[in-house]
Design a protein around this motif. Sequence first.
Motif, PDB file in Angstrom:
ATOM      1  N   ILE A 117       0.850  -1.208   0.000  1.00 54.39           N
ATOM      2  CA  ILE A 117       0.000   0.000   0.000  1.00 54.39           C
ATOM      3  C   ILE A 117       0.879   1.250   0.000  1.00 54.39           C
ATOM      4  N   MET A 118       0.794   2.017  -1.094  1.00 60.58           N
ATOM      5  CA  MET A 118       1.584   3.242  -1.196  1.00 60.58           C
ATOM      6  C   MET A 118       0.768   4.370  -0.570  1.00 60.58           C
ATOM      7  N   ASP A 119       1.123   4.687   0.656  1.00 58.25           N
ATOM      8  CA  ASP A 119       0.347   5.635   1.449  1.00 58.25           C
ATOM      9  C   ASP A 119       0.956   7.037   1.301  1.00 58.25           C
ATOM     10  N   ASN A 120       0.202   7.942   0.675  1.00 56.07           N
ATOM     11  CA  ASN A 120       0.710   9.322   0.522  1.00 56.07           C
ATOM     12  C   ASN A 120      -0.160  10.327   1.287  1.00 56.07           C
ATOM     13  N   PHE A 121      -1.064   9.817   2.118  1.00 51.60           N
ATOM     14  CA  PHE A 121      -1.925  10.640   2.988  1.00 51.60           C
ATOM     15  C   PHE A 121      -2.854  11.554   2.181  1.00 51.60           C
ATOM     16  N   VAL A 122      -3.134  11.213   0.911  1.00 49.20           N
ATOM     17  CA  VAL A 122      -3.974  12.080   0.076  1.00 49.20           C
ATOM     18  C   VAL A 122      -4.531  11.270  -1.098  1.00 49.20           C
ATOM     19  N   TYR A 123      -5.634  11.738  -1.692  1.00 49.27           N
ATOM     20  CA  TYR A 123      -6.084  11.176  -2.964  1.00 49.27           C
ATOM     21  C   TYR A 123      -5.310  11.934  -4.040  1.00 49.27           C
ATOM     22  N   PHE A 141       1.067 -11.015   8.191  1.00 51.95           N
ATOM     23  CA  PHE A 141       2.388 -10.369   8.062  1.00 51.95           C
ATOM     24  C   PHE A 141       2.120  -8.886   7.823  1.00 51.95           C
ATOM     25  N   ILE A 142       2.616  -8.046   8.736  1.00 53.66           N
ATOM     26  CA  ILE A 142       2.308  -6.608   8.674  1.00 53.66           C
ATOM     27  C   ILE A 142       3.604  -5.819   8.840  1.00 53.66           C
ATOM     28  N   ALA A 143       3.902  -4.985   7.858  1.00 56.47           N
ATOM     29  CA  ALA A 143       5.163  -4.241   7.927  1.00 56.47           C
ATOM     30  C   ALA A 143       4.981  -2.830   7.397  1.00 56.47           C
ATOM     31  N   ARG A 144       6.008  -2.007   7.617  1.00 50.94           N
ATOM     32  CA  ARG A 144       5.918  -0.588   7.252  1.00 50.94           C
ATOM     33  C   ARG A 144       7.278  -0.142   6.736  1.00 50.94           C
ATOM     34  N   THR A 145       7.251   0.629   5.643  1.00 53.28           N
ATOM     35  CA  THR A 145       8.515   1.099   5.079  1.00 53.28           C
ATOM     36  C   THR A 145       8.329   2.497   4.489  1.00 53.28           C
ATOM     37  N   HIS A 146       9.374   2.977   3.793  1.00 57.13           N
ATOM     38  CA  HIS A 146       9.393   4.356   3.283  1.00 57.13           C
ATOM     39  C   HIS A 146      10.002   4.295   1.883  1.00 57.13           C
ATOM     40  N   ALA A 147       9.385   5.000   0.929  1.00 54.79           N
ATOM     41  CA  ALA A 147       9.852   4.927  -0.459  1.00 54.79           C
ATOM     42  C   ALA A 147      11.246   5.536  -0.644  1.00 54.79           C
ATOM     43  N   ALA A 148      11.717   6.296   0.351  1.00 50.26           N
ATOM     44  CA  ALA A 148      13.065   6.871   0.230  1.00 50.26           C
ATOM     45  C   ALA A 148      14.136   5.843   0.592  1.00 50.26           C
ATOM     46  N   SER A 170      -0.035 -10.975   3.405  1.00 51.50           N
ATOM     47  CA  SER A 170       1.038 -10.100   3.869  1.00 51.50           C
ATOM     48  C   SER A 170       0.803  -8.694   3.338  1.00 51.50           C
ATOM     49  N   VAL A 171       0.971  -7.712   4.208  1.00 57.06           N
ATOM     50  CA  VAL A 171       0.733  -6.310   3.827  1.00 57.06           C
ATOM     51  C   VAL A 171       1.899  -5.437   4.253  1.00 57.06           C
ATOM     52  N   ILE A 172       2.268  -4.543   3.338  1.00 57.76           N
ATOM     53  CA  ILE A 172       3.303  -3.559   3.646  1.00 57.76           C
ATOM     54  C   ILE A 172       2.700  -2.180   3.401  1.00 57.76           C
ATOM     55  N   GLU A 173       2.766  -1.331   4.411  1.00 57.93           N
ATOM     56  CA  GLU A 173       2.389   0.073   4.204  1.00 57.93           C
ATOM     57  C   GLU A 173       3.687   0.820   3.904  1.00 57.93           C
ATOM     58  N   CYS A 174       3.678   1.589   2.815  1.00 55.79           N
ATOM     59  CA  CYS A 174       4.892   2.317   2.442  1.00 55.79           C
ATOM     60  C   CYS A 174       4.574   3.811   2.344  1.00 55.79           C
ATOM     61  N   LEU A 175       5.266   4.621   3.114  1.00 55.78           N
ATOM     62  CA  LEU A 175       5.081   6.068   3.006  1.00 55.78           C
ATOM     63  C   LEU A 175       5.704   6.494   1.683  1.00 55.78           C
ATOM     64  N   SER A 176       4.865   6.921   0.743  1.00 51.43           N
ATOM     65  CA  SER A 176       5.328   7.236  -0.611  1.00 51.43           C
ATOM     66  C   SER A 176       4.806   8.632  -0.971  1.00 51.43           C
ATOM     67  N   GLU A 177       5.733   9.559  -1.048  1.00 49.34           N
ATOM     68  CA  GLU A 177       5.339  10.978  -1.130  1.00 49.34           C
ATOM     69  C   GLU A 177       4.641  11.361  -2.435  1.00 49.34           C
ATOM     70  N   THR A 179      16.485  -0.091  -0.176  1.00 47.43           N
ATOM     71  CA  THR A 179      17.012  -1.349   0.383  1.00 47.43           C
ATOM     72  C   THR A 179      16.006  -1.942   1.375  1.00 47.43           C
ATOM     73  N   HIS A 180      15.453  -1.084   2.209  1.00 48.45           N
ATOM     74  CA  HIS A 180      14.479  -1.549   3.199  1.00 48.45           C
ATOM     75  C   HIS A 180      13.231  -2.100   2.511  1.00 48.45           C
ATOM     76  N   MET A 181      12.790  -1.394   1.455  1.00 53.39           N
ATOM     77  CA  MET A 181      11.602  -1.875   0.722  1.00 53.39           C
ATOM     78  C   MET A 181      11.860  -3.272   0.158  1.00 53.39           C
ATOM     79  N   ILE A 182      13.035  -3.447  -0.439  1.00 59.80           N
ATOM     80  CA  ILE A 182      13.360  -4.753  -1.048  1.00 59.80           C
ATOM     81  C   ILE A 182      13.333  -5.853   0.014  1.00 59.80           C
TER      82      ILE A 182
END
Length: 327
Positions: free
Chosen positions: A145-151, A193-200, A219-226, A203-206
């Motif tokens: 899930i690419m979470d950018n806090f906006v539509y 499986f629940i995890a959280r990462t950042h698009a910046a 399995s779900v990953i939330e990724c802060l993606s600006e 390496t962590h995303m991989i």
Amino acid sequence: MSETTTANGDGATTVEAGVSPAIADAPREKLTKKAITADLPTWCPGCGDFAVLAAFYKVLEKRNLEHEKIVTLAGIGCSSRFPYFVNGHGAHYIHGRAVPLASGISLARPDLHVFLFGGDGDGFSIGGNHLDHGARKNINMTYFIMDNFVYGLTKKQTSPTSPIGFKSKTDPTGAIDQPVNPMKKLIAGGATFIARTHAANVTHMIQLIERAMDHQGFSVIECLSECVEFFPDVFDPANPKKGGSFEVIQEKKWDSTPEDELRHDVTDELAAYKLATLPFPGVFGVFYETDRPTKNVLEKKWIETSREKTGNASDLEILQKTFDRMK
Ligand SMILES: Cc1ncc(C[n+]2csc(CCOP(=O)(O)OP(=O)(O)O)c2C)c(N)n1
Ligand code: SF4
Ligand SMILES: [Mg+2]
């Protein structure tokens, strides 16, 4: 399917692909980025989603998956354009409905690698209910899930993860509603499986995508993606290149050292929930991981048991018997 042999132009015989054990066993070419790249991404320059795509390409290349077994699915949104850019099986589906589509594919074809990509609006608003049911049923798939806090696609409306005070076209004086906490929602939903990462942090995303795809279950990953267009710089507090700090969850090593006492036990649901309550930008890594039978396994067993009861009749025979009973 039966095996078919045909003569080609120079008189030699070839066996049709997909049916011949000889072809199935032939050495495969290594999966390259070129082979999995489908189209030029149409995101705005600087959008965080580019880095997610780059990380995904890297994982596919590294794992050298069988090309014909890669499936990418999505709902609607900028982030949900993802399947267009991956050369594999894929679908850009109805807004919020990627999980049900993926569920059918995963249950019918357990041999495929089912990946879902989407946004915070797609996953937590319109698809929030589907997310919960995919999670509790523990259907085997990896949802990013690419979470950018906006539509983003619809040009700046408040999303379910927008913080209070965020000014948007739907909240011109600032959002007033309590945002969804993705980690809390996923823990409560029953994802395994629940995890959280950042698009910046590619390496962590991989690392997380690899762990998520190795996990049996939902399995779900939330990724802060600006979204550089409609909510720029919001994730800087977790980006060391922009003065922030990226705090990684230290997982227990079970090495009986005093330091280990303080490390996170990923199987502890309450500990995961506590991590989820940390103030923004919070921590990154695996919050929760547990082993629970997948619906894929449970349903297969149920089908086999039911089929045995019919004396292993074929689908057609079972259907015919049902029709006969209705006469
Ligand atoms: C049923 C339905 N309702 C609303 C829309 C309009 N719509 C399209 S994308 C979107 C929001 C997407 O936001 P998000 O999932 O966060 O993705 P992003 O664009 O931010 O990556 C909305 C409301 C739609 N396409 N279909
Ligand atoms: S509008 Fe935002 S989310 Fe959409 S492509 Fe542009 S930067 Fe990315
Ligand atoms: Mg969004």
